[in-house]
Enzyme design. Structure first.
Site, mmCIF file in Angstrom:
data_model
loop_
_atom_site.group_PDB
_atom_site.id
_atom_site.type_symbol
_atom_site.label_atom_id
_atom_site.label_comp_id
_atom_site.label_asym_id
_atom_site.label_seq_id
_atom_site.Cartn_x
_atom_site.Cartn_y
_atom_site.Cartn_z
ATOM 1 N N CYS A 1 0.840 -1.191 0.000
ATOM 2 C CA CYS A 1 0.000 0.000 0.000
ATOM 3 C C CYS A 1 0.881 1.249 0.000
ATOM 4 O O CYS A 1 2.111 1.163 0.043
ATOM 5 C CB CYS A 1 -0.942 0.029 1.199
ATOM 6 S SG CYS A 1 -0.082 0.125 2.787
ATOM 7 N N CYS B 1 3.413 1.739 2.729
ATOM 8 C CA CYS B 1 4.644 0.956 2.542
ATOM 9 C C CYS B 1 5.648 1.742 1.708
ATOM 10 O O CYS B 1 6.830 1.877 2.083
ATOM 11 C CB CYS B 1 4.338 -0.369 1.850
ATOM 12 S SG CYS B 1 3.194 -1.451 2.725
ATOM 13 N N ASP C 1 11.756 27.981 -31.420
ATOM 14 C CA ASP C 1 12.940 28.264 -32.220
ATOM 15 C C ASP C 1 12.518 28.119 -33.683
ATOM 16 O O ASP C 1 11.501 27.497 -33.984
ATOM 17 C CB ASP C 1 14.048 27.279 -31.858
ATOM 18 C CG ASP C 1 15.249 27.413 -32.775
ATOM 19 O OD1 ASP C 1 15.730 28.539 -32.967
ATOM 20 O OD2 ASP C 1 15.677 26.377 -33.325
ATOM 21 N N ASP D 1 15.803 22.750 -30.996
ATOM 22 C CA ASP D 1 16.489 21.516 -31.382
ATOM 23 C C ASP D 1 18.006 21.618 -31.396
ATOM 24 O O ASP D 1 18.688 20.612 -31.531
ATOM 25 C CB ASP D 1 16.030 21.070 -32.769
ATOM 26 C CG ASP D 1 16.749 21.814 -33.880
ATOM 27 O OD1 ASP D 1 16.941 23.038 -33.741
ATOM 28 O OD2 ASP D 1 17.124 21.174 -34.880
ATOM 29 N N ASP E 1 20.064 26.099 -28.250
ATOM 30 C CA ASP E 1 18.779 26.170 -27.568
ATOM 31 C C ASP E 1 18.840 25.574 -26.163
ATOM 32 O O ASP E 1 17.916 25.768 -25.376
ATOM 33 C CB ASP E 1 17.706 25.416 -28.371
ATOM 34 C CG ASP E 1 17.447 26.037 -29.727
ATOM 35 O OD1 ASP E 1 17.509 27.274 -29.807
ATOM 36 O OD2 ASP E 1 17.196 25.294 -30.687
#
Length: 768
Positions: free
Chosen positions: A29, A32, A449, A653, A657
């Site tokens: 549970c 735990c 970008d 990308d 960046d």
């Protein structure tokens, strides 16, 4: 990073820390998992620890100079739980461990199912016997008859609860198994006393009722709930299994001039591999011979095949079409894109969202509070309840212990994260963790970008302008001459021209007597005539008049495109505009984000004219364009937008960046970009389709909606039903909650939360 945003690990100072995933045994549970997490977090050298009940794993970041795996395992054992042993990190062992873990889960699920079926069968049989045999068999004899199957269920099929509760008790804690053991043991013990020493009960003026059938059915229902929960949790991991299953088991490798089939584990980087029609690509590499259309939908979610030829990259697990090709392996084993995706999804599924902290705080105190409540319930009924007081006190106490299940709260968030990250991976959206999933929903500004994000990031032929004075020539004839000259050149602009001719099906014969002029262009003999392909200076050197197309060239320049003139025997035929083409999906992507009420910006180092042209074509307003920005300043621009109080996502990308991606509240990397950008991001879009930006935000919003539903019902279940179990309705209605119904409600609560999370499997973030 804005002051009210949590700091992502990617934005933290570099620490001498490593990550380790530990498979935890014995958790039943949320209390735990919280206990294990507390013990790990208190261990010297541990930077961060997350324990996930749904995946049964602990993700630990720690300083190896301070602590090691042995100390972490000891911390888990001190908490009262265990760590399963796993093999070393070789590729074969990694695959074997994954298969063994899946089989272990399947076996445990089957075992739970059989135990639940037997317990419920015996329990229901005892109920029927109690109702129908009392007229035929004296009650004392019937109780003795029921004692045997009841004891078998209690200590045989219910043994797992005693083991878990005992382990917790030895370490001074309590968990859900503790509540089940106390509740059912109380019912069984009372019934046993009634059976073996009935005078003790009748002497105390207590009705000699037994609850053997209730105790057995409760055990059966709890086991049934665990079985249903295990089945549902296994389904949440279906995306990882499907992704892992995409990898073929063998490859056809060229060895000593022959093609031989070998096991995938024996493939090495540099091997030449043949892929025939309809086969899966075994590992990552680059094509050296042949071409084909390849289905990359498992990576990108895009069903249309992608044409691949010489020099193009292929990814392991993708499906080859009708062509055959030879490629050289570049990444194998755990270095392949597919394996990295699987690992990233597994890490994301094991993470926690900030919203989980509320549930963690509640469950940390939940079981002790329930024990206190159960004791108080027993005392109140014994002091103030009607006769038979002991019977009423026993029924209500057992109901409180059984119905108070923190499992639903513990599963509310992690199951939704598991399904959402898996569903995202299937759609080409890789989400780094629960924090990113939660943050994406709150985004108010998306900054794009330009190069490689809204555009393709490579030179392409955009337009062809024909000299109106050369009526005998059309676009195809101009491209044929240009390609014949440029086929011998290695310049990127030349490659763009040749590639366009190939896509258009234009057949050409390479020119002869080719000669390139650095910085100007090239010339060659084509069909016996002197052909020129280059810039205006090359034309001037050969006395070619470019006047008829000056207006078109000016228009190209305004859009940031390069003009390549094509001439034959000193006569201008036309001009080819080459530039970084806008992705066909970009306009749709921006429109979808704006419809969601999210502001869109363009941030680029290109000139304003180029940036404005791209922004206009994709639907970004001109006053939302930031151009001529140096790479070092992109991060400052993002910080400036955050200073207005808005949550900002950056989509990029390139290496330049990366700082901006890390600065943003959410960094989204185009998967076709560099590894540095992807490492700095929270979300990676495999394949580079910008429409997935909006899809990621929609997936986040849907996931958080499901999580809030789960948490609401998990809390509401306990807030409403615990008082009912205590007997709050008895003064008004005269009704008490039967412990059997309490057990059924407990099972339903956990299963309903997991089932609700599984609804995300049907959610399509792209078309939603």
């Amino acid at each position: 990073m804005t002051t009210d945003s949590p700091v992502r690990p990617s934005a933290l100072p570099q620490l001498p820390a490593i990550e380790l995933s530990l498979p935890i045994e014995g958790m039943t549970c949320a209390s735990c998992s919280n206990r294990v997490q507390r013990f790990l977090s208190k261990t010297d050298g541990v930077v961060e620890a997350n324990v996930n009940l749904a995946t049964e794993r602990a993700q630990v970041r720690f300083d190896p100079t301070v602590t090691g795996r042995e100390e972490l395992v000891r911390a888990v054992e001190d908490a009262g739980y265990g760590v399963r042993t796993e093999p070393d990190s070789t590729d074969e062992a990694f695959d074997a461990a994954a298969a063994a873990d899946a089989e272990r889960r399947a076996q445990e699920t089957r075992r739970l199912g059989w135990e639940a079926a037997v317990a419920l069968t015996l329990g229901l049989a005892m109920m029927v016997a109690s109702l129908w045999l009392t007229a035929l068999i004296p009650l004392e004899q019937l109780n003795v008859l029921l004692f045997v199957p009841a004891t078998l269920v209690q200590f045989g099929l219910g043994r797992r609860f005693y083991v878990a509760a005992g382990r917790a008790a030895r370490h001074g804690s309590a968990n859900m198994s503790t509540l089940v053991v106390l509740g059912t043991s109380a019912a069984w013990l009372y019934s046993t006393i009634v059976t073996l020493a009935p005078d003790l009960v009748t002497g105390a003026l207590v009705e000699p009722m037994t609850y053997y059938d209730s105790a057995a059915v409760i055990v059966g229902l709890v086991l049934l709930g665990r079985w249903l929960e295990a089945r549902a949790r296994n389904q949440t991991q279906g995306a990882v299994r499907r992704l892992a299953g995409l990898q073929p088991s063998s490859a056809r490798v060229v060895r000593d001039g022959r093609e031989v089939d070998i096991d995938l584990s024996q493939v090495h980087a540099g091997d030449l591999i043949r892929v025939r029609p309809g086969e899966k690509v075994p590992v990552d590499g680059r094509i050296v011979e042949g071409s084909s259309g390849i289905d990359e939908s498992m990576l990108t979610g895009e069903a249309m095949p992608v044409t691949k030829g010489d020099g193009d990259e292929v990814i392991g697990g993708t499906l080859n079409g009708t062509g055959s090709f030879l490629f050289r392996a570049t990444r194998v084993g755990r270095d392949t894109v597919l394996t990295q995706i699987v690992r990233m999804v597994e890490q994301a599924q094991g993470s926690k969202a900030p919203i989980q902290r509320l549930a963690d705080a509640v469950t940390a105190w939940f079981v002790p509070l329930v024990l206190v409540t159960a004791i108080a319930t027993f005392v109140i009924w014994m002091l103030f309840g009607p006769e038979p007081r002991l019977t009423y006190a026993l029924v209500t106490t057992v109901s409180v212990l059984i119905i108070a299940c923190p499992c639903a709260m513990g599963l509310a968030t992690p199951t939704a994260i598991m399904v959402a990250t898996g569903r995202g991976a299937e759609a080409g959206i890789l989400i780094r963790g629960g924090e990113a999933l939660e943050q994406a929903e709150r985004i108010q500004v998306v900054v794009f970008d330009k190069t490689g994000t809204l555009t393709r990031g490579r030179p392409e032929v955009i337009e062809i302008a024909v000299n109106p004075e050369q009526r005998a020539f059309d676009e195809d004839r101009i491209m044929r001459i240009a390609a014949a000259v440029e086929s011998s050149s290695e310049h990127p602009l030349a490659a763009a021209i040749v590639a366009r001719a190939g896509r258009d099906g234009i057949v050409f014969v390479p020119g002869t007597k080719f000669e390139a002029t650095a910085g100007h262009g090239a010339h060659a003999m084509v069909d016996g005539a002197h052909a020129l392909v280059g810039n205006e200076r090359l034309m001037a050197d050969h006395a070619v008049d470019v006047g008829p197309l000056r207006e078109q060239v000016a228009r190209f320049a305004a859009r940031g495109q390069t003009a390549v003139y094509v001439a034959l025997e000193q006569s201008l035929l036309g001009v080819i505009a080459i530039g970084d083409a806008v992705r066909t999906e970009s306009e749709t992507a921006v429109a979808a984000i704006r419809r969601a009420g999210i502001d869109t910006w363009l941030l680029t180092g290109d000139s304003y004219a180029v940036a404005h042209s791209v922004a206009t074509s994709v639907g970004i307003p001109g006053d939302r364009v930031i151009s001529d920005v140096l790479p070092a300043d992109k991060q400052l621009r993002i910080k400036g937008l955050q200073a207005t109080g808005r949550r900002v996502a950056m989509v990029g990308d390139g290496i330049n960046d990366a700082p901006a991606l890390a600065q943003a509240d959410i960094g989204i990397a185009i998967g076709s970009g560099t590894d540095v950008a992807i490492e700095a991001s929270d979300v990676t879009l495999v394949g580079g389709d910008p429409r997935l930006v909006g899809a990621a935000i929609r997936l986040s919003a849907r996931s958080m909606h499901i999580i809030r539903q789960n948490l609401f019902w998990a809390f509401a279940y306990n807030v409403v039903l615990i008082p009912v179990a205590m007997g709050a309705l008895y003064p008004v209605t005269g009704l008490l909650l039967d412990p059997v119904i309490a057990a059924a409600a407990m099972a339903i609560s956990s299963v309903s939360v997991v089932t609700n999370s599984l609804r995300l499997k049907r959610f399509d973030p792209i078309s939603a």
